[in-house]
Design an enzyme around this catalytic site. Structure first.
Site, PDB file in Angstrom:
ATOM      1  N   ARG A 192      -0.173  12.208  -8.363  1.00  0.00           N
ATOM      2  CA  ARG A 192       0.409  10.865  -8.200  1.00  0.00           C
ATOM      3  C   ARG A 192       1.808  10.785  -8.779  1.00  0.00           C
ATOM      4  O   ARG A 192       2.623   9.981  -8.345  1.00  0.00           O
ATOM      5  CB  ARG A 192      -0.449   9.818  -8.924  1.00  0.00           C
ATOM      6  CG  ARG A 192      -1.819   9.585  -8.326  1.00  0.00           C
ATOM      7  CD  ARG A 192      -2.402   8.306  -8.915  1.00  0.00           C
ATOM      8  NE  ARG A 192      -3.846   8.251  -8.840  1.00  0.00           N
ATOM      9  CZ  ARG A 192      -4.536   7.801  -7.792  1.00  0.00           C
ATOM     10  NH1 ARG A 192      -3.898   7.395  -6.717  1.00  0.00           N
ATOM     11  NH2 ARG A 192      -5.847   7.772  -7.820  1.00  0.00           N
ATOM     12  N   GLU A 240       0.833  -1.204   0.000  1.00  0.00           N
ATOM     13  CA  GLU A 240       0.000   0.000   0.000  1.00  0.00           C
ATOM     14  C   GLU A 240       0.869   1.256   0.000  1.00  0.00           C
ATOM     15  O   GLU A 240       2.031   1.209   0.405  1.00  0.00           O
ATOM     16  CB  GLU A 240      -0.896   0.014   1.256  1.00  0.00           C
ATOM     17  CG  GLU A 240      -2.308  -0.469   1.002  1.00  0.00           C
ATOM     18  CD  GLU A 240      -3.146   0.513   0.162  1.00  0.00           C
ATOM     19  OE1 GLU A 240      -2.562   1.341  -0.567  1.00  0.00           O
ATOM     20  OE2 GLU A 240      -4.383   0.440   0.249  1.00  0.00           O
ATOM     21  N   ASP A 241       0.279   2.360  -0.427  1.00  0.00           N
ATOM     22  CA  ASP A 241       0.981   3.649  -0.325  1.00  0.00           C
ATOM     23  C   ASP A 241       0.756   4.269   1.054  1.00  0.00           C
ATOM     24  O   ASP A 241       1.668   4.839   1.638  1.00  0.00           O
ATOM     25  CB  ASP A 241       0.551   4.619  -1.442  1.00  0.00           C
ATOM     26  CG  ASP A 241      -0.959   4.795  -1.526  1.00  0.00           C
ATOM     27  OD1 ASP A 241      -1.697   3.847  -1.192  1.00  0.00           O
ATOM     28  OD2 ASP A 241      -1.414   5.881  -1.918  1.00  0.00           O
ATOM     29  N   ASP A 264      -4.615   4.945   6.341  1.00  0.00           N
ATOM     30  CA  ASP A 264      -5.194   6.124   6.970  1.00  0.00           C
ATOM     31  C   ASP A 264      -6.198   5.628   8.031  1.00  0.00           C
ATOM     32  O   ASP A 264      -5.798   5.271   9.142  1.00  0.00           O
ATOM     33  CB  ASP A 264      -5.839   6.937   5.837  1.00  0.00           C
ATOM     34  CG  ASP A 264      -6.306   8.315   6.266  1.00  0.00           C
ATOM     35  OD1 ASP A 264      -6.010   8.726   7.389  1.00  0.00           O
ATOM     36  OD2 ASP A 264      -6.982   8.981   5.459  1.00  0.00           O
ATOM     37  N   PHE A 306      -2.799  16.404   4.795  1.00  0.00           N
ATOM     38  CA  PHE A 306      -3.143  15.795   3.508  1.00  0.00           C
ATOM     39  C   PHE A 306      -1.889  15.670   2.656  1.00  0.00           C
ATOM     40  O   PHE A 306      -1.371  16.646   2.145  1.00  0.00           O
ATOM     41  CB  PHE A 306      -4.230  16.585   2.788  1.00  0.00           C
ATOM     42  CG  PHE A 306      -4.959  15.724   1.799  1.00  0.00           C
ATOM     43  CD1 PHE A 306      -6.025  14.944   2.209  1.00  0.00           C
ATOM     44  CD2 PHE A 306      -4.546  15.648   0.477  1.00  0.00           C
ATOM     45  CE1 PHE A 306      -6.680  14.100   1.311  1.00  0.00           C
ATOM     46  CE2 PHE A 306      -5.190  14.806  -0.427  1.00  0.00           C
ATOM     47  CZ  PHE A 306      -6.258  14.045  -0.003  1.00  0.00           C
TER      48      PHE A 306
HETATM   49  C1  PRP Z   1      -6.200   5.573  -0.653  1.00  0.00           C
HETATM   50  C2  PRP Z   1      -4.839   4.971  -0.358  1.00  0.00           C
HETATM   51  C3  PRP Z   1      -5.179   3.712   0.394  1.00  0.00           C
HETATM   52  C4  PRP Z   1      -6.430   4.096   1.161  1.00  0.00           C
HETATM   53  C5  PRP Z   1      -6.088   4.430   2.586  1.00  0.00           C
HETATM   54  O1  PRP Z   1      -6.728   4.923  -1.789  1.00  0.00           O
HETATM   55  O2  PRP Z   1      -4.153   4.679  -1.564  1.00  0.00           O
HETATM   56  O3  PRP Z   1      -5.466   2.649  -0.485  1.00  0.00           O
HETATM   57  O4  PRP Z   1      -6.967   5.271   0.510  1.00  0.00           O
HETATM   58  O5  PRP Z   1      -7.210   4.936   3.280  1.00  0.00           O
HETATM   59  P1  PRP Z   1      -7.954   4.139   4.427  1.00  0.00           P
HETATM   60  O6  PRP Z   1      -6.905   3.554   5.337  1.00  0.00           O
HETATM   61  O7  PRP Z   1      -8.756   5.212   5.110  1.00  0.00           O
HETATM   62  O8  PRP Z   1      -8.807   3.096   3.807  1.00  0.00           O
HETATM   63  P2  PRP Z   1      -7.980   5.490  -2.569  1.00  0.00           P
HETATM   64  O9  PRP Z   1      -9.214   4.851  -2.069  1.00  0.00           O
HETATM   65  O10 PRP Z   1      -7.934   6.998  -2.566  1.00  0.00           O
HETATM   66  O11 PRP Z   1      -7.763   4.952  -4.053  1.00  0.00           O
HETATM   67  P3  PRP Z   1      -6.467   5.204  -4.957  1.00  0.00           P
HETATM   68  O12 PRP Z   1      -5.371   4.356  -4.391  1.00  0.00           O
HETATM   69  O13 PRP Z   1      -6.888   4.749  -6.310  1.00  0.00           O
HETATM   70  O14 PRP Z   1      -6.151   6.678  -4.875  1.00  0.00           O
HETATM   71 MG    MG Z   2      -6.965   8.177  -3.713  1.00  0.00          MG
HETATM   72 MN    MN Z   3      -5.293   3.237  -2.579  1.00  0.00          MN
END
Ligand code: PRP
Ligand code: MG
Ligand code: MN
Length: 180
Positions: free
Chosen positions: A164, A98-99, A102, A151
């Site tokens: 990104r 994961e990146d 949160d 953020f």
């Molecule tokens: C973001 C991020 C994680 C997730 C973390 O993805 O890349 O996957 O949110 O948040 P959380 O712990 O509150 O679930 P996003 O849903 O924005 O999709 P993306 O990776 O395509 O930007």
């Molecule tokens: Mg996202």
């Molecule tokens: Mn994500």
């Protein structure tokens, strides 16, 4: 630096160094275990590319596209599977890349899904961890950096699909999302 960024938190050199460190640990931990390394699209695409090149043992890779945020800055509480895996996972050792973690909702859903699919093990590797925001009891096994409750964008992380491609992780200026 991009004009919408208030401050750079982690440069590409910082990220390269941490990917090497985590990668050599993963090489040891997964030797002989034939892990299935899963990139959670879209955010994890760059960190995935860094990490898998540092894993010096047999590993398979696959991709899932899941989304929780929609277009806003807040998670919606449920995740949408846009693309599932191409291979069965029963009995496999799963490593999720994961990146950022949160609230933990995305990973909580994914871990539940893999346990339901009867994997042998599931571990989490994330570039960024934001524990202050946690709602679900998710603890990553491998972490790049702990980030404050701001953020952050770049290196895969987006705001409304942008940023990104920044080669670093930075804090978005509040006026960018307050005026939108
Ligand atoms: C973001 C991020 C994680 C997730 C973390 O993805 O890349 O996957 O949110 O948040 P959380 O712990 O509150 O679930 P996003 O849903 O924005 O999709 P993306 O990776 O395509 O930007
Ligand atoms: Mg996202
Ligand atoms: Mn994500």
């Amino acid at each position: 630096m991009n004009n919408d960024i208030k401050e750079v938190l982690y440069s590409k050199e910082d990220i390269k160094d941490i990917a090497q460190k985590i990668g050599s640990q993963l090489t040891k931990d997964y030797a002989g275990k034939n892990p299935l390394v899963i990139c959670v699209l879209k955010g994890a695409f760059l960190f995935m590319a860094d990490i898998v090149r540092e894993i010096k043992t047999y590993a398979e890779i696959d991709f899932m596209d899941v989304s929780s945020y929609g277009d806003g800055t807040e998670s919606t509480g449920e995740i949408k599977i846009i693309k599932d895996l191409d291979v069965p996972v029963e009995g496999r050792n799963i490593l999720i890349i994961e990146d950022i973690i949160d609230t933990g909702r995305t990973l909580s859903c994914l871990v539940d899904l893999f346990q339901h699919r009867k994997v042998a093990s599931v571990k989490i590797c994330t570039l960024l961890n934001k524990p202050e925001r946690r709602i679900k009891g998710i603890e990553p096994d491998y972490v790049g950096f702990k980030v404050p409750n701001e953020f952050v964008v770049g290196y895969g992380l987006d705001y409304k699909g942008f940023y990104r491609n920044l080669p670093y992780v930075g804090v978005l200026k509040p006026e960018v999302y307050e005026n939108n």
